[in-house]
Scaffold this motif. Structure first.
Motif, PDB file in Angstrom:
ATOM      1  N   LYS A  92       0.811  -1.280   0.105  1.00  0.00           N
ATOM      2  CA  LYS A  92       0.126  -0.059   0.157  1.00  0.00           C
ATOM      3  C   LYS A  92       0.843   1.311  -0.046  1.00  0.00           C
ATOM      4  O   LYS A  92       0.599   2.350  -0.649  1.00  0.00           O
ATOM      5  CB  LYS A  92      -0.766  -0.139   1.220  1.00  0.00           C
ATOM      6  CG  LYS A  92      -2.078  -1.187   1.060  1.00  0.00           C
ATOM      7  CD  LYS A  92      -2.951  -1.080   2.373  1.00  0.00           C
ATOM      8  CE  LYS A  92      -3.911  -2.341   2.282  1.00  0.00           C
ATOM      9  NZ  LYS A  92      -4.577  -2.270   3.649  1.00  0.00           N
ATOM     10  N   SER A 140       0.777   4.208  -2.709  1.00  0.00           N
ATOM     11  CA  SER A 140       0.651   5.794  -2.419  1.00  0.00           C
ATOM     12  C   SER A 140       1.842   6.499  -2.937  1.00  0.00           C
ATOM     13  O   SER A 140       1.536   7.476  -3.475  1.00  0.00           O
ATOM     14  CB  SER A 140       0.710   5.837  -0.873  1.00  0.00           C
ATOM     15  OG  SER A 140      -0.448   5.050  -0.441  1.00  0.00           O
ATOM     16  N   HIS A 183       0.793  -6.430  -3.431  1.00  0.00           N
ATOM     17  CA  HIS A 183      -0.554  -6.789  -2.754  1.00  0.00           C
ATOM     18  C   HIS A 183      -1.331  -7.936  -3.209  1.00  0.00           C
ATOM     19  O   HIS A 183      -1.949  -8.509  -2.183  1.00  0.00           O
ATOM     20  CB  HIS A 183      -1.589  -5.227  -2.922  1.00  0.00           C
ATOM     21  CG  HIS A 183      -2.749  -5.293  -1.982  1.00  0.00           C
ATOM     22  ND1 HIS A 183      -3.706  -5.661  -2.199  1.00  0.00           N
ATOM     23  CD2 HIS A 183      -2.829  -4.654  -0.866  1.00  0.00           C
ATOM     24  CE1 HIS A 183      -4.675  -5.737  -1.224  1.00  0.00           C
ATOM     25  NE2 HIS A 183      -3.910  -4.945  -0.506  1.00  0.00           N
TER      26      HIS A 183
END
Length: 103
Positions: A42, A46, A90
């Motif tokens: 994550k 970002s 992910h």
């Protein structure tokens, strides 16, 4: 019109920066390997969006010199790679099951 685009880009930059810092701290404090990997993925996503927004700011808001366009394109490629790597990681970490690897 340009001012509203500037505000949107700067707000997006601040939000993605906050998410990057949040997931970085979360991954460093995590003891569980799966939670650490998910937080790092994550964080990569970002940071990828943050680099893309920086590229857009660099290329569209300021006057266009060739060096600025090259640096913006470099940020764009790096951001796209970070997004791709984060999404891939992910997916790998969500499917990871440590119980199935033990003999």
């Amino acid at each position: 019109m340009i001012e509203s685009i500037q505000y949107v880009l700067y707000v997006g930059l601040i939000i993605t920066c906050i998410f990057s810092v949040f997931f970085s701290i979360k991954s460093r404090r995590s003891v569980d390997g799966k939670a650490r990997g998910l937080s790092q993925a994550k964080m990569n996503i970002s940071m990828g969006f943050m680099l893309l927004i920086l590229a857009f700011i660099q290329m569209f808001i300021f006057s266009g010199s060739s060096i600025r366009v090259v640096i913006g394109a470099l940020f764009m490629v790096l951001g796209a790679f970070n997004i791709f790597a984060g999404i891939r990681n992910h997916g790998l970490w969500t499917r990871y099951n440590p119980e199935s690897n033990q003999s």
